[in-house]
Design a protein around this motif. Structure first.
Motif, PDB file in Angstrom:
ATOM      1  N   LEU A 403       0.832  -1.213   0.000  1.00  0.00           N
ATOM      2  CA  LEU A 403       0.000   0.000   0.000  1.00  0.00           C
ATOM      3  C   LEU A 403       0.860   1.255   0.000  1.00  0.00           C
ATOM      4  O   LEU A 403       0.627   2.192  -0.785  1.00  0.00           O
ATOM      5  CB  LEU A 403      -0.921   0.007   1.224  1.00  0.00           C
ATOM      6  N   ILE A 404       1.882   1.300   0.863  1.00  0.00           N
ATOM      7  CA  ILE A 404       2.744   2.475   0.941  1.00  0.00           C
ATOM      8  C   ILE A 404       3.501   2.671  -0.374  1.00  0.00           C
ATOM      9  O   ILE A 404       3.558   3.779  -0.924  1.00  0.00           O
ATOM     10  CB  ILE A 404       3.731   2.346   2.126  1.00  0.00           C
ATOM     11  N   THR A 405       4.060   1.590  -0.895  1.00  0.00           N
ATOM     12  CA  THR A 405       4.833   1.687  -2.135  1.00  0.00           C
ATOM     13  C   THR A 405       3.960   2.124  -3.300  1.00  0.00           C
ATOM     14  O   THR A 405       4.322   3.027  -4.073  1.00  0.00           O
ATOM     15  CB  THR A 405       5.497   0.337  -2.458  1.00  0.00           C
ATOM     16  N   PRO A 412       2.207  12.491  -7.226  1.00  0.00           N
ATOM     17  CA  PRO A 412       2.981  13.322  -8.175  1.00  0.00           C
ATOM     18  C   PRO A 412       4.382  13.646  -7.671  1.00  0.00           C
ATOM     19  O   PRO A 412       5.326  13.706  -8.454  1.00  0.00           O
ATOM     20  CB  PRO A 412       2.125  14.583  -8.320  1.00  0.00           C
ATOM     21  N   GLU A 413       4.513  13.880  -6.369  1.00  0.00           N
ATOM     22  CA  GLU A 413       5.814  14.214  -5.799  1.00  0.00           C
ATOM     23  C   GLU A 413       6.538  12.998  -5.235  1.00  0.00           C
ATOM     24  O   GLU A 413       7.625  13.139  -4.668  1.00  0.00           O
ATOM     25  CB  GLU A 413       5.639  15.260  -4.684  1.00  0.00           C
ATOM     26  N   ALA A 414       5.918  11.829  -5.353  1.00  0.00           N
ATOM     27  CA  ALA A 414       6.484  10.588  -4.807  1.00  0.00           C
ATOM     28  C   ALA A 414       6.707  10.687  -3.305  1.00  0.00           C
ATOM     29  O   ALA A 414       7.589  10.033  -2.743  1.00  0.00           O
ATOM     30  CB  ALA A 414       7.794  10.215  -5.510  1.00  0.00           C
ATOM     31  N   THR A 415       5.904  11.538  -2.637  1.00  0.00           N
ATOM     32  CA  THR A 415       5.970  11.677  -1.185  1.00  0.00           C
ATOM     33  C   THR A 415       4.552  11.695  -0.620  1.00  0.00           C
ATOM     34  O   THR A 415       3.609  12.142  -1.287  1.00  0.00           O
ATOM     35  CB  THR A 415       6.680  12.977  -0.758  1.00  0.00           C
ATOM     36  N   LEU A 416       4.415  11.219   0.615  1.00  0.00           N
ATOM     37  CA  LEU A 416       3.137  11.268   1.325  1.00  0.00           C
ATOM     38  C   LEU A 416       3.413  11.393   2.817  1.00  0.00           C
ATOM     39  O   LEU A 416       4.372  10.799   3.341  1.00  0.00           O
ATOM     40  CB  LEU A 416       2.310  10.008   1.061  1.00  0.00           C
ATOM     41  N   ARG A 417       2.560  12.147   3.497  1.00  0.00           N
ATOM     42  CA  ARG A 417       2.693  12.286   4.942  1.00  0.00           C
ATOM     43  C   ARG A 417       2.261  11.007   5.638  1.00  0.00           C
ATOM     44  O   ARG A 417       1.375  10.287   5.174  1.00  0.00           O
ATOM     45  CB  ARG A 417       1.846  13.455   5.450  1.00  0.00           C
ATOM     46  N   ALA A 418       2.875  10.734   6.773  1.00  0.00           N
ATOM     47  CA  ALA A 418       2.525   9.540   7.538  1.00  0.00           C
ATOM     48  C   ALA A 418       1.072   9.579   7.982  1.00  0.00           C
ATOM     49  O   ALA A 418       0.431   8.538   8.127  1.00  0.00           O
ATOM     50  CB  ALA A 418       3.452   9.411   8.752  1.00  0.00           C
ATOM     51  N   GLY A 419       0.546  10.808   8.175  1.00  0.00           N
ATOM     52  CA  GLY A 419      -0.840  10.942   8.593  1.00  0.00           C
ATOM     53  C   GLY A 419      -1.829  10.319   7.628  1.00  0.00           C
ATOM     54  O   GLY A 419      -2.898   9.855   8.029  1.00  0.00           O
ATOM     55  N   PHE A 420      -1.474  10.302   6.348  1.00  0.00           N
ATOM     56  CA  PHE A 420      -2.342   9.686   5.345  1.00  0.00           C
ATOM     57  C   PHE A 420      -2.525   8.204   5.648  1.00  0.00           C
ATOM     58  O   PHE A 420      -3.650   7.676   5.630  1.00  0.00           O
ATOM     59  CB  PHE A 420      -1.740   9.866   3.951  1.00  0.00           C
ATOM     60  N   LEU A 450      12.615   0.335  -0.775  1.00  0.00           N
ATOM     61  CA  LEU A 450      11.391   0.677  -1.486  1.00  0.00           C
ATOM     62  C   LEU A 450      11.010   2.137  -1.241  1.00  0.00           C
ATOM     63  O   LEU A 450      10.546   2.828  -2.142  1.00  0.00           O
ATOM     64  CB  LEU A 450      10.236  -0.229  -1.038  1.00  0.00           C
ATOM     65  N   TYR A 451      11.225   2.580  -0.014  1.00  0.00           N
ATOM     66  CA  TYR A 451      10.922   3.975   0.338  1.00  0.00           C
ATOM     67  C   TYR A 451      11.712   4.351   1.591  1.00  0.00           C
ATOM     68  O   TYR A 451      12.190   3.485   2.339  1.00  0.00           O
ATOM     69  CB  TYR A 451       9.424   4.177   0.575  1.00  0.00           C
ATOM     70  N   ARG A 457       9.849  15.328   9.493  1.00  0.00           N
ATOM     71  CA  ARG A 457       8.719  15.828   8.692  1.00  0.00           C
ATOM     72  C   ARG A 457       7.558  14.836   8.665  1.00  0.00           C
ATOM     73  O   ARG A 457       6.499  15.146   8.110  1.00  0.00           O
ATOM     74  CB  ARG A 457       9.186  16.104   7.262  1.00  0.00           C
ATOM     75  N   GLU A 458       7.789  13.645   9.254  1.00  0.00           N
ATOM     76  CA  GLU A 458       6.782  12.577   9.235  1.00  0.00           C
ATOM     77  C   GLU A 458       6.303  12.342   7.806  1.00  0.00           C
ATOM     78  O   GLU A 458       5.116  12.398   7.499  1.00  0.00           O
ATOM     79  CB  GLU A 458       5.599  12.901  10.160  1.00  0.00           C
ATOM     80  N   GLU A 459       7.255  12.030   6.939  1.00  0.00           N
ATOM     81  CA  GLU A 459       6.958  11.948   5.516  1.00  0.00           C
ATOM     82  C   GLU A 459       7.671  10.746   4.884  1.00  0.00           C
ATOM     83  O   GLU A 459       8.848  10.488   5.166  1.00  0.00           O
ATOM     84  CB  GLU A 459       7.412  13.224   4.821  1.00  0.00           C
ATOM     85  N   TYR A 460       6.928   9.997   4.076  1.00  0.00           N
ATOM     86  CA  TYR A 460       7.507   8.885   3.307  1.00  0.00           C
ATOM     87  C   TYR A 460       7.871   9.379   1.914  1.00  0.00           C
ATOM     88  O   TYR A 460       7.165  10.198   1.341  1.00  0.00           O
ATOM     89  CB  TYR A 460       6.506   7.731   3.176  1.00  0.00           C
ATOM     90  N   ARG A 461       8.995   8.872   1.399  1.00  0.00           N
ATOM     91  CA  ARG A 461       9.428   9.227   0.047  1.00  0.00           C
ATOM     92  C   ARG A 461       9.834   7.970  -0.705  1.00  0.00           C
ATOM     93  O   ARG A 461      10.577   7.134  -0.163  1.00  0.00           O
ATOM     94  CB  ARG A 461      10.599  10.216   0.085  1.00  0.00           C
ATOM     95  N   LEU A 462       9.355   7.842  -1.926  1.00  0.00           N
ATOM     96  CA  LEU A 462       9.663   6.678  -2.732  1.00  0.00           C
ATOM     97  C   LEU A 462      11.150   6.635  -3.044  1.00  0.00           C
ATOM     98  O   LEU A 462      11.748   7.652  -3.419  1.00  0.00           O
ATOM     99  CB  LEU A 462       8.858   6.710  -4.033  1.00  0.00           C
TER     100      LEU A 462
END
Length: 467
Positions: A403-405, A412-420, A450-451, A457-462
């Motif tokens: 799911l995260i990957t 679009p930015e290949a990033t998502l906040r952990a809150g999502f 994978l990421y 920043r509590e942020e995941y990045r691909l």
């Protein structure tokens, strides 16, 4: 009524001669019939519980035992009326629940205390919600605090207390309202071994006094020995593909339980076999039944399909990798109990690592043995870069890692906040479970390249290689 019962119970606790044990009158307090629970997910409904028929009777301690993902905490919350069933019924004293169960009180794993309130004020909360006058609820709260061994801490705040003392507050808060059924969701798992042992012993002494202000106890645990120590009946839940009752055991041992008794060891072994293996079915039989497969053990294909609602076990990459290497050094197959003894661990400490190896398709459990698959054998013997590649392919079969990957690839930015991801998981897990799921997914995703995760920043990045 509250004060009289608590005074009697306090006196019973401090009495030299214990009170006579409570008779098990057998009245059905809680009952589920055909209980199912499913949550809405991106790929449709995710089943958690399927067809649960259960009764809780007055005078008994019932343990709900199972691995992560078996739905035991969800079942407890359905019994408490905190989570509505998708189908089937939950009844309290014969009447279907239409909201929170008025006859239950809950003790949580992580204490759930309000940090801005004192011990006394935290214990008073339930009585205040019931409209008990201030003087009466303060008196009752003090009696409960005395009963549970917190004298002198009435004015303390949670931050001033040890973990064991915080959990005592949780017990006092639950008992002060005199529930018919005390519900406990892994109440000792956040405590150190000695503190947990002490609290378990004190709780069972109070229960055996015959004047405990509750008529039944339902305990959720993943600890086999804890279930055998405390329960009159053990209900083992399985999780393939959703939570069902795999087997029920009547304990039938006198209290206090003797850990060194042969009957104690025999029951632990029976429960262990049920909890870790496929009862009455071997890997070979599973193949003949026509199950799909994606791994091989001793040349035989075995089922490795991962249900969409499968949670991640609380196992680090280092831990599961180390276990795989140990099994490989033993010829690719070993007895789980013997392995735990060799490591100086309880079998319950090893089970999350075993679950992780199974989830990744690196191993299977047959009877008492943990056996590496071909993929697991290759993983255990590979160099670092090759093991990373093998792990990445396997980890993408785990629903949360996938799911995260996938979500990051679509961003679009290949990033998502952990809150999502917290919001997504909140529909299926408690806040504590959400934190554990994301912690494991972060560890696995980083190792697999994978990421990445930015904690500040509590942020995941691909990862570029996974893009």
């Amino acid at each position: 009524m509250v004060l009289n019962t608590l005074r009697a119970l306090r006196n019973a606790r401090h009495a030299v001669t214990p009170a006579a044990p409570r008779p098990a009158d057998g009245e059905i307090l809680l009952e589920t019939v055909g209980l199912t629970k499913a949550y809405a997910g991106a790929d449709g409904e995710l089943p958690v519980l399927g067809g649960i028929d259960l009764q809780v009777r007055a005078g008994e301690v019932v343990a709900l035992l199972g691995k992560s993902g078996s739905g035991k905490s969800t079942l407890l919350r359905c019994l408490a009326g905190l989570v509505p069933p998708s189908s089937g019924t939950v009844s309290y004293r014969g009447a279907p629940l239409k909201g929170a169960n008025p006859g239950t009180a809950m003790v949580f794993q992580t204490f759930a205390l309000l940090p801005w309130l004192t011990v006394l004020q935290n214990v008073e909360l339930g009585l205040e919600a019931r409209g008990v006058p201030a003087d009466a609820r303060a008196d009752a709260a003090r009696q409960a605090i005395d009963l549970i061994g917190l004298d002198g801490f009435e004015s303390a705040y949670p931050k001033e207390l040890s973990g064991g003392m915080r959990q005592r507050v949780g017990f006092a808060r639950a008992l002060v309202v005199e529930p018919d059924v005390l519900m406990m969701d892994e109440p000792f798992s956040a405590l150190d071994v000695l503190t947990a042992e002490n609290l378990r012993g004190e709780l069972m002494e109070l229960w055996e006094s015959g004047q405990f202000p509750t008529r039944a106890i339902v305990l959720v645990t993943h600890n086999i020995e804890e279930a055998v120590l405390m329960a009159d009946r053990i209900v083992v839940l399985g999780s393939r593909p959703y939570g069902t009752i795999r087997e029920t055991f009547e304990v039938g041992l006198e209290r206090p339980r003797d850990r060194d008794a042969p009957a104690f060891d025999e029951l632990i072994d029976r429960v262990y076999r049920t909890m870790t293996g496929r009862p009455k079915e071997t890997a070979q039989q599973a193949v003949r039944a026509g199950e799909p497969s994606s791994g091989r053990v001793e040349g035989i294909e075995v089922d490795r399909r991962t249900p969409a609602n499968t949670p991640l076990p609380g196992a680090s990459v280092d831990g599961l990798s180390g276990l795989a290497e140990m099994v490989a050094h033993r010829g690719g197959r070993c007895d789980l109990a013997d392995l735990a003894d060799d490591l100086g661990l309880e079998i319950d400490d090893v089970l999350p690592l075993v679950d992780a190896l199974e989830l990744l398709g690196f191993a299977v459990v047959s009877d008492d043995d943990l056996m590496l698959t071909d993929r697991g054998t290759t993983f255990a013997g590979a160099d670092v870069q090759t093991s990373k590649q093998i792990f990445a392919e396997a980890a993408l079969e785990a629903p949360l890692v996938r799911l995260i990957t996938t979500s990051l690839r679509q961003s679009p930015e290949a990033t998502l906040r952990a809150g999502f991801f917290r919001d997504v998981l909140a529909h299926h897990y408690t806040s504590e479970q959400v934190a554990q799921q994301l912690e494991t997914a972060t560890d696995w995703g980083r190792y697999a390249e994978l990421y990445g995760y930015d904690a500040e920043r509590e942020e995941y990045r691909l990862d570029e290689s996974a893009a």
